[in-house]
Design a protein around this motif. Structure first.
Motif, PDB file in Angstrom:
ATOM      1  N   THR A 126      24.187   4.578  34.140  1.00  0.00           N
ATOM      2  CA  THR A 126      24.680   5.860  34.643  1.00  0.00           C
ATOM      3  C   THR A 126      23.603   6.936  34.598  1.00  0.00           C
ATOM      4  OG1 THR A 126      25.462   6.878  32.575  1.00  0.00           O
ATOM      5  CG2 THR A 126      26.916   5.242  33.615  1.00  0.00           C
ATOM      6  N   CYS A 127      23.950   8.087  35.162  1.00  0.00           N
ATOM      7  CA  CYS A 127      23.040   9.237  35.224  1.00  0.00           C
ATOM      8  C   CYS A 127      23.254  10.214  34.074  1.00  0.00           C
ATOM      9  CB  CYS A 127      23.262   9.995  36.534  1.00  0.00           C
ATOM     10  SG  CYS A 127      23.123   9.011  38.034  1.00  0.00           S
ATOM     11  N   VAL A 128      24.187   9.930  33.190  1.00  0.00           N
ATOM     12  CA  VAL A 128      24.633  10.911  32.208  1.00  0.00           C
ATOM     13  C   VAL A 128      23.695  10.975  31.004  1.00  0.00           C
ATOM     14  CG1 VAL A 128      26.523  11.571  30.665  1.00  0.00           C
ATOM     15  CG2 VAL A 128      27.024  10.592  32.909  1.00  0.00           C
ATOM     16  N   ASP A 129      23.314  12.199  30.655  1.00  0.00           N
ATOM     17  CA  ASP A 129      22.615  12.493  29.395  1.00  0.00           C
ATOM     18  C   ASP A 129      21.374  11.628  29.169  1.00  0.00           C
ATOM     19  OD1 ASP A 129      22.281  13.961  27.085  1.00  0.00           O
ATOM     20  OD2 ASP A 129      23.377  12.524  25.843  1.00  0.00           O
ATOM     21  N   ALA A 130      20.557  11.499  30.198  1.00  0.00           N
ATOM     22  CA  ALA A 130      19.289  10.776  30.072  1.00  0.00           C
ATOM     23  C   ALA A 130      18.348  11.258  31.163  1.00  0.00           C
ATOM     24  CB  ALA A 130      19.496   9.267  30.181  1.00  0.00           C
ATOM     25  N   SER A 131      17.065  11.238  30.874  1.00  0.00           N
ATOM     26  CA  SER A 131      16.070  11.595  31.877  1.00  0.00           C
ATOM     27  C   SER A 131      15.884  10.420  32.841  1.00  0.00           C
ATOM     28  CB  SER A 131      14.738  11.925  31.214  1.00  0.00           C
ATOM     29  OG  SER A 131      14.168  10.758  30.631  1.00  0.00           O
ATOM     30  N   ARG A 132      15.229  10.674  33.947  1.00  0.00           N
ATOM     31  CA  ARG A 132      14.905   9.594  34.874  1.00  0.00           C
ATOM     32  C   ARG A 132      14.080   8.522  34.167  1.00  0.00           C
ATOM     33  NH1 ARG A 132      14.527  10.888  40.674  1.00  0.00           N
ATOM     34  NH2 ARG A 132      15.734  12.780  41.079  1.00  0.00           N
ATOM     35  N   ASP A 182      15.719  16.895  34.221  1.00  0.00           N
ATOM     36  CA  ASP A 182      14.804  15.767  34.343  1.00  0.00           C
ATOM     37  C   ASP A 182      15.535  14.457  34.609  1.00  0.00           C
ATOM     38  OD1 ASP A 182      16.034  15.550  31.898  1.00  0.00           O
ATOM     39  OD2 ASP A 182      14.210  15.139  30.743  1.00  0.00           O
ATOM     40  N   GLY A 183      16.820  14.550  34.948  1.00  0.00           N
ATOM     41  CA  GLY A 183      17.619  13.350  35.180  1.00  0.00           C
ATOM     42  C   GLY A 183      17.973  13.150  36.639  1.00  0.00           C
ATOM     43  N   PHE A 184      18.700  12.091  36.907  1.00  0.00           N
ATOM     44  CA  PHE A 184      19.179  11.828  38.257  1.00  0.00           C
ATOM     45  C   PHE A 184      20.368  12.738  38.554  1.00  0.00           C
ATOM     46  CE2 PHE A 184      17.156   7.731  37.177  1.00  0.00           C
ATOM     47  CZ  PHE A 184      16.283   7.638  38.259  1.00  0.00           C
ATOM     48  N   ALA A 185      20.358  13.342  39.716  1.00  0.00           N
ATOM     49  CA  ALA A 185      21.414  14.292  40.071  1.00  0.00           C
ATOM     50  C   ALA A 185      22.704  13.592  40.456  1.00  0.00           C
ATOM     51  CB  ALA A 185      20.950  15.196  41.213  1.00  0.00           C
ATOM     52  N   ASN A 186      22.610  12.359  40.922  1.00  0.00           N
ATOM     53  CA  ASN A 186      23.799  11.641  41.380  1.00  0.00           C
ATOM     54  C   ASN A 186      23.472  10.154  41.472  1.00  0.00           C
ATOM     55  OD1 ASN A 186      22.564  11.177  44.065  1.00  0.00           O
ATOM     56  ND2 ASN A 186      22.868  13.393  44.287  1.00  0.00           N
ATOM     57  N   SER A 187      24.487   9.363  41.777  1.00  0.00           N
ATOM     58  CA  SER A 187      24.310   7.909  41.797  1.00  0.00           C
ATOM     59  C   SER A 187      23.420   7.449  42.940  1.00  0.00           C
ATOM     60  CB  SER A 187      25.675   7.215  41.871  1.00  0.00           C
ATOM     61  OG  SER A 187      26.433   7.710  42.965  1.00  0.00           O
ATOM     62  N   ALA A 188      23.400   8.182  44.060  1.00  0.00           N
ATOM     63  CA  ALA A 188      22.539   7.785  45.174  1.00  0.00           C
ATOM     64  C   ALA A 188      21.070   7.862  44.773  1.00  0.00           C
ATOM     65  CB  ALA A 188      22.812   8.664  46.391  1.00  0.00           C
ATOM     66  N   GLU A 189      20.699   8.896  44.027  1.00  0.00           N
ATOM     67  CA  GLU A 189      19.321   8.996  43.538  1.00  0.00           C
ATOM     68  C   GLU A 189      18.987   7.850  42.588  1.00  0.00           C
ATOM     69  OE1 GLU A 189      18.279  12.690  41.783  1.00  0.00           O
ATOM     70  OE2 GLU A 189      18.512  13.848  43.622  1.00  0.00           O
TER      71      GLU A 189
END
Length: 288
Positions: free
Chosen positions: A71-77, A114-121
């Motif tokens: 997932t994109c939650v609470d983590a950087s790219r 610094d993380g993913f904005a959404n699942s597509a990214e």
């Protein structure tokens, strides 16, 4: 025409007792020859390490292909892609890429700078590695955050265009809900496989809470049916009948794969698969 295939979703254990429950569930369902199993993240990424451990252990002990949720939650790219690299190093080649639920108490998803904005990214970044087959989520009933009619189809197309090769739907209660969504996806030019997510009803009160959170519409006839069944002590019979009928309708209309949300409780899922006749020949031979 090939026989329909199945898969199962589990969540990682948070205690010793839960670990025993998970392994009892896996042992109870393994003989049904799933094409893969998936392992979830907790809300807010709270089970990230537990998920990784469960994925590696299931794959190592059973040899079953495991799809790891990410997932994109609470983590950087960087952190997220490091987790993906760890999966690849462990031999995991299938990822279910999701935006993810916000942490408990949060009023909604907030992307880190610094993380993913959404699942597509997230899908696009995973696809660029060339190491994974990527599945994504899909919503036959409107997502609670959908801003307009058709938003769920548009978002799914965006994720497929970013590199996803299949989608697994949120659960639903009527086959027609899935058929309408499938038709709208086809009209939008989505040709990736869409796997219906099936939730055998093991607790009617629990399912109603799940449905409220994810936007799954509960048919009034089904609600009345469970009110009566609970009063008469026949909830399990109604749940089995409903789930088997739903799956039969899907298979009759060309669905080739069913993905079961087991909630780490195998009995209802196993009974449905047996009722559908999706039991491997070797199992039947052993019984005979």
């Amino acid at each position: 025409m090939p026989a329909p295939t199945i898969s199962f979703e589990f969540f990682p254990p948070k205690s010793l007792d839960a670990s025993f429950q998970l392994w009892d569930t896996i042992k109870s369902l393994q003989h049904l020859d799933p094409s893969f199993v998936s392992v979830t993240y907790g809300a807010g990424g709270t089970t990230r390490q537990l998920t990784h451990e469960a994925v590696e252990t299931i794959r190592g002990r059973t040899g079953i292909e495991v799809a790891a949720h990410l997932t994109c939650v609470d983590a950087s790219r960087e952190e997220t892609l490091e987790i993906a690299e760890r999966y690849a190093a462990a031999g995991v080649s299938k990822i279910v890429a999701l935006r993810g639920d916000p942490p408990a108490g949060a009023d909604g998803f907030r992307a880190r700078e610094d993380g993913f904005a959404n699942s597509a990214e997230l899908v696009e970044a995973l696809a660029e590695t060339g190491k994974f087959e990527i599945a994504v989520g899909a919503y036959p009933d409107p997502h609670p955050e959908a801003g307009y009619d058709g938003a769920d189809v548009d978002w799914l197309k965006r994720k497929i265009d970013a590199g996803a090769t299949s989608a697994i739907t949120q659960f639903f209660f009527e086959a027609e809900t899935f058929f309408r969504f499938r038709d709208r996806c086809a009209k939008a030019g989505i040709d990736a496989q869409i796997l219906p997510g099936i939730l055998p009803i093991q607790s009617w009160n629990g399912v109603k809470k799940f449905a409220a959170r994810c936007g799954a519409r509960i048919p009034s006839a089904l609600e009345r049916g469970f009110e009566t069944a609970e009063r008469d002590g026949r909830s399990d019979l109604l749940a089995l009948t409903h789930c088997t009928t739903l799956c039969t309708r899907l298979l009759d209309e060309g669905v080739e794969h069913l993905h079961f949300y087991t909630l780490n409780r195998p009995d209802m899922t196993r009974e449905v698969v047996h009722a559908l006749g999706l039991v491997p020949p070797a199992v039947l031979e052993n019984v005979a």
